[in-house]
Design an enzyme around this catalytic site. Structure first.
Site: not given
Lengths: 150, 386
Positions: B69-70, B149, B177, B197, B199, B235, B323
Site C-alpha cells: 500500500g505504501t 486506519n 482500510q 493492499s 494483506h 518481476t 507504524c
C-alpha cells in the site's frame, strides 16, 4: 525456526524498529508494581513531581525519612510499561537506603536491576530517578526551613 | 489468542492460500519470459488483474500491481506530482493521512513542492470548505484517504472527487482500510487514483494495487524494466498477485453482509466498554466509520500500557497505527481531532475481523476493564474511578 548454527537466527536483539520486548522482571514490575500509592501530608517528608515532556509520562513520588534513611516510599505513575516498571524498581532500590545512597541511584542502576529494558524505553528510567531527587530536595528544603532538626 | 488488530494485517484466507500454491510450486515462471512456461504465469497475472478490476468496477488496464500500500501511495502521489511538475507544484492532503502519504508529501515539500494539510473536524472528517479554499491554479493533486486506519472514519471522497474534478485537479485516495470492508465500487468513487493492499483484506503481504483511471498522467518512481506498462518495474510477484485477487473477490463479494455483522459486533463492543469503564472517549463515533474499527481513549491510562496489559491476557490490539508503535509522540490523527496529548496517549485501536465472535468481544471488554482499572490505580493523572 531458530538455527543453532547461525548465532543471529531467532534473535531480535538490536533489531531496529518499533518492536518492544520486555523481560520477565520488567513484566513483573509492570503487573505488580511495588510501593504504589501516596503518603499523606502527615506521613510524607518529601514529595517530587516530574514529567517527561517528550512522551507525556508523569510521576509523583513521596518519601518518609527516619534517621537519615528512606523509611517509606510511594509513587504514582502515568505512562508506558517502561515508565511503570522503572518507577517501581526505583522505589524498591531506594527503600531503606540512606539519603546519600538514594541520591546516588542512577538510571543505569534501575535498568540494570530490571535486567535491561528496550533501548527506546531507557529514557523512562530517568523519570523515577528525577522524581526521587526532587523528593529528596524537598525533604532537605523542609528540614532547613524547620526550626527543629529531625 | 484473540486477534483484534485487523487494520494492521489480516490472516491469509484459505482460498487465497490455495490459489497461490500452484504458483509457488509448479508455475514459477517469469511472466515476461518468451516461452509457454512464462506465458502461464503471465496469464495468471492478467486473470488476477481482470478479477481485481471486476471487484472494483474498473477496466483491467487501469490496475497496476506493486508490492505494498505504501508503494501504491508513493507511485500515486509522487508519480502525479512529478508528471505534472511543469503544471504546478501544489498538493493538498489532510492532517490525518497514513505515513505512506504524509511522509511522501513531506519529501516532496523538501524537493520544492508546496503542500496544504487540511484540518479535520472533532469527528475526524476533512473540512470541505478548507479544501475548496486551498485549491489554486498551481494545485495538481488532492490526496485524501478513504478511511482512517486509526479511527475508521470514512471521508466524503465522492464529494472531494467532485470538487477536484470541477477544478480539473487530479484526486488520489488511499483506500487500504476500506477495500473489501465497504460495499462500494472503488473505481466509482470518482477518484483518479485509488490505492489498496492485499494483506488488509485477507490476501498475502507484499502485494497491492493502484487503480489509475485511463488517461491519468503518471510517471514511475522506480527505474527498471517495462512491467506494468512501464509504470512499475520489477518481476511480478505472481503467487501474491493471484492470492490477492482471490482474497479481493471474496472480500468484495462478502463486504455488505460481513460489514453488517462487524458493525453490530463493534457497536456492541463499544456499548459494553462504555458500560464497564468510566472516562472512555470513542473517537469518530458520530461520523460514518468502517464497520470493524474502534478508537478508544481512557483518561488516566497510557495506551501502550493498556496494549501490553491486554497482550499479557492473550489479546492483540494496537495503539494508534502499528507504524508508530514505540514512538514517543502521540497520534497525529487524534491530535488533529482535538484530543489533548494525554487523551491521545491513552488511546488504543481495536479492529475486528472475519474470525471475531461475540465471545471474543466479551472477553476483551472484561480484560480491558481490569487493565484500565489497574493502570488507573497506579496512575498519577486523574482518570475516572470505577
Amino acid at each position: 525456526m531458530a538455527n543453532e548454527s547461525d548465532p543471529d537466527a531467532g534473535s531480535l536483539e538490536g533489531m531496529p524498529g518499533p518492536v518492544l520486548f520486555y523481560n520477565d522482571v520488567v513484566l513483573d514490575h509492570f503487573l505488580n508494581p511495588r510501593n504504589v500509592g501516596e503518603l499523606s501530608a502527615m506521613e510524607a517528608d518529601g514529595y517530587g513531581l516530574v514529567g517527561d515532556p517528550l512522551c507525556g509520562d508523569q510521576m509523583k513520588l513521596w518519601i518518609a525519612v527516619r534517621e537519615g534513611r528512606i523509611a517509606r516510599i510511594a509513587f504514582k505513575s502515568f505512562g508506558c510499561p517502561g515508565a511503570i516498571a522503572t518507577s517501581s524498581m526505583l522505589t524498591a532500590l531506594a527503600e531503606g537506603k540512606t539519603i546519600t545512597e538514594a541520591r546516588n541511584i542512577t538510571d543505569d542502576d534501575v535498568v540494570a536491576a530490571l535486567g535491561g529494558i528496550p533501548e527506546k524505553k531507557k529514557h523512562c528510567s530517568l523519570l523515577g530517578v528525577r522524581a526521587l531527587q526532587a523528593a529528596i530536595d524537598d525533604w532537605e528544603r523542609r528540614r532547613h526551613a524547620s526550626a527543629e532538626p529531625r | 489468542m484473540i486477534y483484534l488488530d485487523h487494520n494492521a494485517t489480516t490472516p491469509l484466507h484459505p482460498r487465497a492460500l490455495a490459489a497461490m500454491e500452484p504458483f509457488l510450486r509448479e508455475c514459477w515462471g517469469n511472466p515476461s519470459s518468451p516461452y509457454r512456461f512464462g506465458s502461464e504465469a503471465r496469464a495468471a497475472v492478467e486473470l488476477a488483474r481482470a478479477r481485481i478490476a471486476g471487484a472494483i468496477g474498473s477496466e483491467p488496464a487501469e490496475i497496476l500491481f506493486c508490492a505494498s500500500g505504501t508503494e501504491a501511495d508513493n507511485l500515486a502521489v509522487r508519480g502525479v506530482a512529478c508528471a505534472l511538475r511543469s503544471c504546478g507544484k501544489h498538493l493538498v492532503t489532510s492532517a490525518i493521512e497514513h505515513q505512506a502519504v504524509w511522509n511522501t508529501c513531506r519529501a516532496l515539500e523538501a524537493e520544492g513542492h508546496r503542500v496544504t494539510y487540511l484540518p479535520v473536524s472533532p469527528d475526524g472528517v476533512v473540512d470541505l470548505e478548507a479544501l475548496e479554499a486551498s485549491l489554486g491554479a498551481e494545485t495538481v493533486l488532492v490526496t485524501i484517504m478513504h478511511a482512517s486506519n486509526e479511527t475508521g472514519v470514512v471521508q466524503p471522497v465522492e464529494e472531494i472527487a467532485a470538487i477536484a474534478r470541477r477544478r480539473g485537479i487530479l484526486f488520489h485516495t488511499d483506500a487500504v482500510q476500506t477495500a473489501g470492508k465497504l460495499p462500494v465500487q472503488l473505481a466509482a468513487l470518482g477518484a483518479d487514483l485509488v490505492s489498496f493492499s492485499g494483506h488488509k483484506l485477507y490476501g498475502p503481504k507484499g502485494v497491492a494495487a493502484l487503480y489509475v483511471r485511463a488517461g491519468t498522467p503518471l510517471v514511475p518512481v522506480m527505474t527498471g524494466g517495462t512491467q506494468e506498462r512501464g509504470l512499475r518495474a520489477g518481476t511480478e510477484n505472481v503467487a501474491a498477485i493471484v492470492g490477492f485477487a482471490e482474497a479481493a473477490a471474496v472480500a468484495f463479494a462478502e463486504a455488505a453482509a460481513e460489514g453488517r455483522r462487524l458493525a453490530a459486533l463493534r457497536d456492541r463492543f463499544e456499548a459494553e466498554v462504555v458500560a464497564a469503564v468510566a472516562g472512555v472517549r470513542i473517537s469518530g463515533a458520530r461520523a460514518p466509520r468502517v464497520p470493524n474499527t474502534s478508537s478508544l481513549s481512557f483518561a488516566g491510562a497510557d495506551g501502550e500500557s493498556i496494549v501490553l496489559g491486554l497482550d499479557l491476557a492473550g489479546i492483540c490490539v494496537s495503539t494508534g497505527s502499528a507504524c508508530s508503535t514505540g514512538d514517543a509522540a502521540p497520534s497525529h490523527v487524534l491530535l488533529a481531532m482535538g484530543l489533548s496529548a494525554h487523551e491521545a496517549q491513552g488511546s488504543i485501536r481495536v479492529s475486528l475481523g472475519r474470525d471475531t465472535r461475540q465471545a471474543d468481544i466479551d472477553a476483551t471488554v472484561r480484560a480491558l476493564a481490569e487493565t484500565v482499572a489497574r493502570l488507573r490505580h497506579i496512575s498519577s493523572v486523574r482518570g475516572e474511578t470505577g
